[in-house]
Design a protein around this motif. Sequence first.
Motif, PDB file in Angstrom:
ATOM      1  N   PHE A 275      26.425  47.885 -62.855  1.00  0.00           N
ATOM      2  CA  PHE A 275      27.060  48.821 -64.196  1.00  0.00           C
ATOM      3  C   PHE A 275      28.386  47.979 -64.556  1.00  0.00           C
ATOM      4  O   PHE A 275      29.118  47.329 -63.905  1.00  0.00           O
ATOM      5  CB  PHE A 275      27.232  50.198 -63.563  1.00  0.00           C
ATOM      6  CG  PHE A 275      28.334  50.103 -62.397  1.00  0.00           C
ATOM      7  CD1 PHE A 275      29.523  50.384 -62.498  1.00  0.00           C
ATOM      8  CD2 PHE A 275      27.713  50.298 -61.035  1.00  0.00           C
ATOM      9  CE1 PHE A 275      30.430  50.539 -61.394  1.00  0.00           C
ATOM     10  CE2 PHE A 275      28.680  50.054 -59.875  1.00  0.00           C
ATOM     11  CZ  PHE A 275      29.904  50.505 -60.190  1.00  0.00           C
ATOM     12  N   ASP A 276      28.685  48.243 -65.736  1.00  0.00           N
ATOM     13  CA  ASP A 276      29.932  47.958 -66.257  1.00  0.00           C
ATOM     14  C   ASP A 276      31.171  49.057 -66.116  1.00  0.00           C
ATOM     15  O   ASP A 276      30.884  50.142 -66.177  1.00  0.00           O
ATOM     16  CB  ASP A 276      29.844  47.929 -68.079  1.00  0.00           C
ATOM     17  CG  ASP A 276      28.846  46.861 -68.440  1.00  0.00           C
ATOM     18  OD1 ASP A 276      28.629  45.917 -67.644  1.00  0.00           O
ATOM     19  OD2 ASP A 276      28.229  47.014 -69.462  1.00  0.00           O
ATOM     20  N   SER A 277      32.178  48.466 -65.542  1.00  0.00           N
ATOM     21  CA  SER A 277      33.389  49.215 -65.199  1.00  0.00           C
ATOM     22  C   SER A 277      34.001  50.005 -66.336  1.00  0.00           C
ATOM     23  O   SER A 277      34.179  49.271 -67.578  1.00  0.00           O
ATOM     24  CB  SER A 277      34.598  48.351 -64.576  1.00  0.00           C
ATOM     25  OG  SER A 277      35.700  48.886 -64.449  1.00  0.00           O
ATOM     26  N   ILE A 278      34.328  51.189 -66.378  1.00  0.00           N
ATOM     27  CA  ILE A 278      35.038  51.818 -67.218  1.00  0.00           C
ATOM     28  C   ILE A 278      36.395  51.381 -67.560  1.00  0.00           C
ATOM     29  O   ILE A 278      36.932  51.346 -68.356  1.00  0.00           O
ATOM     30  CB  ILE A 278      34.781  53.560 -66.786  1.00  0.00           C
ATOM     31  CG1 ILE A 278      33.283  54.056 -66.951  1.00  0.00           C
ATOM     32  CG2 ILE A 278      35.724  54.221 -67.842  1.00  0.00           C
ATOM     33  CD1 ILE A 278      32.578  53.822 -68.229  1.00  0.00           C
ATOM     34  N   MET A 279      36.888  51.181 -66.308  1.00  0.00           N
ATOM     35  CA  MET A 279      38.261  50.764 -66.116  1.00  0.00           C
ATOM     36  C   MET A 279      38.708  49.177 -66.767  1.00  0.00           C
ATOM     37  O   MET A 279      39.817  49.197 -67.518  1.00  0.00           O
ATOM     38  CB  MET A 279      38.881  50.846 -64.668  1.00  0.00           C
ATOM     39  CG  MET A 279      38.615  52.271 -64.196  1.00  0.00           C
ATOM     40  SD  MET A 279      39.166  53.439 -65.032  1.00  0.00           S
ATOM     41  CE  MET A 279      40.840  53.540 -64.947  1.00  0.00           C
ATOM     42  N   SER A 280      37.832  48.254 -66.577  1.00  0.00           N
ATOM     43  CA  SER A 280      37.941  46.841 -66.982  1.00  0.00           C
ATOM     44  C   SER A 280      36.880  46.305 -67.730  1.00  0.00           C
ATOM     45  O   SER A 280      37.228  45.388 -68.035  1.00  0.00           O
ATOM     46  CB  SER A 280      38.202  46.188 -65.760  1.00  0.00           C
ATOM     47  OG  SER A 280      36.649  46.194 -64.954  1.00  0.00           O
ATOM     48  N   SER A 281      35.918  46.966 -67.962  1.00  0.00           N
ATOM     49  CA  SER A 281      34.694  46.600 -68.850  1.00  0.00           C
ATOM     50  C   SER A 281      33.903  45.282 -68.134  1.00  0.00           C
ATOM     51  O   SER A 281      33.195  44.591 -68.527  1.00  0.00           O
ATOM     52  CB  SER A 281      35.180  46.024 -70.300  1.00  0.00           C
ATOM     53  OG  SER A 281      35.439  47.062 -70.795  1.00  0.00           O
ATOM     54  N   GLU A 282      34.541  45.133 -66.765  1.00  0.00           N
ATOM     55  CA  GLU A 282      33.922  44.086 -65.912  1.00  0.00           C
ATOM     56  C   GLU A 282      32.562  44.426 -65.451  1.00  0.00           C
ATOM     57  O   GLU A 282      32.107  45.786 -65.202  1.00  0.00           O
ATOM     58  CB  GLU A 282      34.757  43.998 -64.558  1.00  0.00           C
ATOM     59  CG  GLU A 282      34.025  42.891 -63.659  1.00  0.00           C
ATOM     60  CD  GLU A 282      35.165  42.775 -62.466  1.00  0.00           C
ATOM     61  OE1 GLU A 282      34.469  42.124 -61.411  1.00  0.00           O
ATOM     62  OE2 GLU A 282      36.204  43.141 -62.563  1.00  0.00           O
ATOM     63  N   ASN A 283      31.516  43.836 -65.306  1.00  0.00           N
ATOM     64  CA  ASN A 283      30.242  43.902 -64.834  1.00  0.00           C
ATOM     65  C   ASN A 283      30.280  44.144 -63.163  1.00  0.00           C
ATOM     66  O   ASN A 283      30.510  42.944 -62.633  1.00  0.00           O
ATOM     67  CB  ASN A 283      29.133  42.936 -65.304  1.00  0.00           C
ATOM     68  CG  ASN A 283      27.694  43.526 -65.076  1.00  0.00           C
ATOM     69  OD1 ASN A 283      27.129  43.238 -64.213  1.00  0.00           O
ATOM     70  ND2 ASN A 283      27.297  44.486 -65.697  1.00  0.00           N
ATOM     71  N   ILE A 284      30.111  45.134 -62.692  1.00  0.00           N
ATOM     72  CA  ILE A 284      30.219  45.382 -61.251  1.00  0.00           C
ATOM     73  C   ILE A 284      28.847  45.092 -60.688  1.00  0.00           C
ATOM     74  O   ILE A 284      27.823  45.899 -61.286  1.00  0.00           O
ATOM     75  CB  ILE A 284      30.768  46.770 -61.005  1.00  0.00           C
ATOM     76  CG1 ILE A 284      31.833  47.224 -61.729  1.00  0.00           C
ATOM     77  CG2 ILE A 284      30.840  47.096 -59.425  1.00  0.00           C
ATOM     78  CD1 ILE A 284      33.067  46.183 -61.244  1.00  0.00           C
ATOM     79  N   LYS A 285      28.445  44.444 -59.450  1.00  0.00           N
ATOM     80  CA  LYS A 285      27.431  44.042 -59.131  1.00  0.00           C
ATOM     81  C   LYS A 285      27.308  44.524 -57.457  1.00  0.00           C
ATOM     82  O   LYS A 285      28.299  44.411 -56.937  1.00  0.00           O
ATOM     83  CB  LYS A 285      27.125  42.488 -59.133  1.00  0.00           C
ATOM     84  CG  LYS A 285      26.976  42.005 -60.419  1.00  0.00           C
ATOM     85  CD  LYS A 285      26.282  40.414 -60.542  1.00  0.00           C
ATOM     86  CE  LYS A 285      26.100  39.924 -61.924  1.00  0.00           C
ATOM     87  NZ  LYS A 285      26.156  40.748 -63.187  1.00  0.00           N
TER      88      LYS A 285
END
Length: 147
Positions: free
Chosen positions: A134-144
């Motif tokens: 999912f894409d982090s709301i905080m950093s836009s990083e893709n969390i796996k």
Amino acid sequence: MNQKILSPKLKNFLRQNIIWIVAAVVVILIYLSTGSSQSNKHWTELEKVSLCKAYIADQFGKPLDIMKLQRVGNQGLIYISYTRPQDNTEWDYVCQVDSSSMVWAGWVDGTWGRWRQEDKVSISYNLQTKTASFDSIMSSENIKVKL
């Protein structure tokens, strides 16, 4: 070297069906390039717990290893807490994880707060790597999340 490579029937078939053949090839290439990704997976209870822990850790900038499962409630809600090391206070959250998205609420002044729809994330699943993301709301990083 005047060999017939394609029979007249095959040539005619290809000529009449070229659009369908090209469309099929494009669909196959798109499927292969997405890594067999699913966005509507039926999550197990354990997978929901892993997703919720990663989601809350990301939302609040806390290490994943301090996230603790409190319980799995009615309707599959996942209750998570962590103790903030700075002041030893406990923070409680609940996640609603459905087939393609996740949202959270927090325990505030003795009652559950509202669902934070503004922080709702879409979840996808890669069959090949057995990883949800999912894409982090905080950093836009893709969390796996390895499942």
